[in-house]
Enzyme design. Sequence first.
Site, PDB file in Angstrom:
ATOM      1  N   CYS A 380      -5.765  -3.181   6.977  1.00  0.00           N
ATOM      2  CA  CYS A 380      -5.883  -3.641   5.573  1.00  0.00           C
ATOM      3  C   CYS A 380      -7.251  -4.346   5.275  1.00  0.00           C
ATOM      4  CB  CYS A 380      -4.585  -4.453   5.197  1.00  0.00           C
ATOM      5  SG  CYS A 380      -4.351  -4.533   3.384  1.00  0.00           S
ATOM      6  N   HIS A 519      -0.699  -0.520   7.131  1.00  0.00           N
ATOM      7  CA  HIS A 519      -0.037  -1.490   8.124  1.00  0.00           C
ATOM      8  C   HIS A 519       0.932  -0.652   9.106  1.00  0.00           C
ATOM      9  CE1 HIS A 519      -1.077  -5.256   6.138  1.00  0.00           C
ATOM     10  NE2 HIS A 519      -1.160  -4.466   4.982  1.00  0.00           N
ATOM     11  N   GLU A 521       1.682  -1.658  12.023  1.00  0.00           N
ATOM     12  CA  GLU A 521       2.480  -2.256  12.941  1.00  0.00           C
ATOM     13  C   GLU A 521       3.956  -2.277  12.521  1.00  0.00           C
ATOM     14  OE1 GLU A 521       0.493  -5.070   9.722  1.00  0.00           O
ATOM     15  OE2 GLU A 521       0.039  -3.356  10.869  1.00  0.00           O
TER      16      GLU A 521
END
Length: 547
Positions: A380, A519, A521
């Site tokens: 990001c 993102h 993750e």
Amino acid sequence: MARFIFITGGVVSSLGKGLASAALGALLQARGYSVRLRKLDPYLNVDPGTMSPFEHGEVFVTDDGAETDLDLGHYERFTGVAARMTDSVSSGRIYSNVLEKERRGDYLGKTIQVIPHVTDEIKDFIRTGEDEVDFMLCEIGGTVGDIEGLPFFEAIRQFSQDKPRGQCIFMHLTLLPYMKTSGELKTKPTQHSVKELRSIGIAPDILVCRSEGPIPEKERAKLALFCNVRPEAVIAAQDLRSIYEAPLAYHREGLDQAVLDAFQIAPAPKPNLDKWEDVADRIFNAEGQVKVAIVGKYTQLEDAYKSIAEALTHGGMANRVTVKAEWIDAEIFEREDPSPYLEGFHAILVPGGFGERGTEGKIRAAQFAREHNVPYLGICLGMQMAVIEAARNLAGLADAGSEEFDHESGKKRFTPVVYHLKEWVQGNTKVERRVGDDKGGTMRLGAYDAVLKQGSKVAEIYGATAIDERHRHRYEVDIKYRDKLEDCGLRFSGMSPDGRLPEIVEITGHPWFIGVQFHPELKSKPFAPHPLFDDFVRAAKETSRLV
């Protein structure tokens, strides 16, 4: 129709209700049941989206664009069930819904009260999707006795009465403090917590007691007697070496069996825990270690980057190494040379964030990684800082920066290589935003598609050229600088399907340098590591062999 398990907490906060809920969900799955987990938070924010990471940790984002509590990340990581907007609610959202209905006249002029209107709204939320799964696990945030949590406790009390007998149970998580001077585990705080819970009409069926070690039979019997639960329903939740040991540990303690007994499900299906035994094996029998520097601005609270830390662990498990992540405040690099801090690391990760503070330090971290051939993952804002670094130091745009920083200062100081996104397409809908709009829920949120360039490093990593990932941001890299940057070796290897929004950049000729606007993750799991984190840790492992 689903059976409901309500998970409450007492004595102190941060005991691990979210982890216990997630582990229980995984154990029920291991026995062949379908599950969904939900979080009911008593705070008055409509959602965590505008809360500081220092206040509440990270914001977890769902595919359908909800900004939620970080516990939903635990739920997804342990069960693999994608969280939805209907899996998280706060007092703020509940009261907002009630007031909207009152303004519309839905209550036909009645006086609006906590009971029944607020509690009915909570019960409606709990009922959503109840026909879809075998078990619905609902975690109540905070601790029993918190004044703001009373409507939720009253709602679940009513809900259990509305349902047929035996369709709802209550699991209460407490603390058993250990007194070193007397060498005893003290049960009194748990007794008082259960007394408080029973005073509002809820009797726990299962007690989960956090402790440093096992619960002696004497204390277990005492808890069962004074808290009115069966001795086998007193479950020890001991401190663990890894959170991913929790499903196996809770199974050894009999938590899943206690739940099935409380629902009078017999004979109980046998669990298949092979998946979790493999996870434990990969954690506890690692064959090496890699060091990863996380250069961010919320380093004082590691929960601010919870999903990133867990995704790195998953990447380590995939590569059978332990990932030692160290948190470095990006502001340090605005005053000092980053080299002495970063030279000992095998990889560098720059996560997302908001605001200008620490961004020059993140840019210098990206520059160090590029110049020293250290594997770099920018997420990001971390991608945007890598693009600005390349624009300044490779493409000759010395004043490259972001509109975000100009908006914050009220001055025009930068050439806006990163600009405020004013409109985009979500599904078949055009979304428009202005700088002055309310902050909450106004970002590009949720899952969006991306198209990867054939032959790029990321296409190789994903093994595909069409992906979807979760986003949470307001600013985008401006593609009008694309040609200039690509001429310098910064390749735009992933784009939105309409070709307007950069999703992934990578540096050609570098061992591993990737920035992503989304993102990754948020979608990583211990038994299914995200491809980017898997390969990032692999690259770090290769670096560790060279130094």
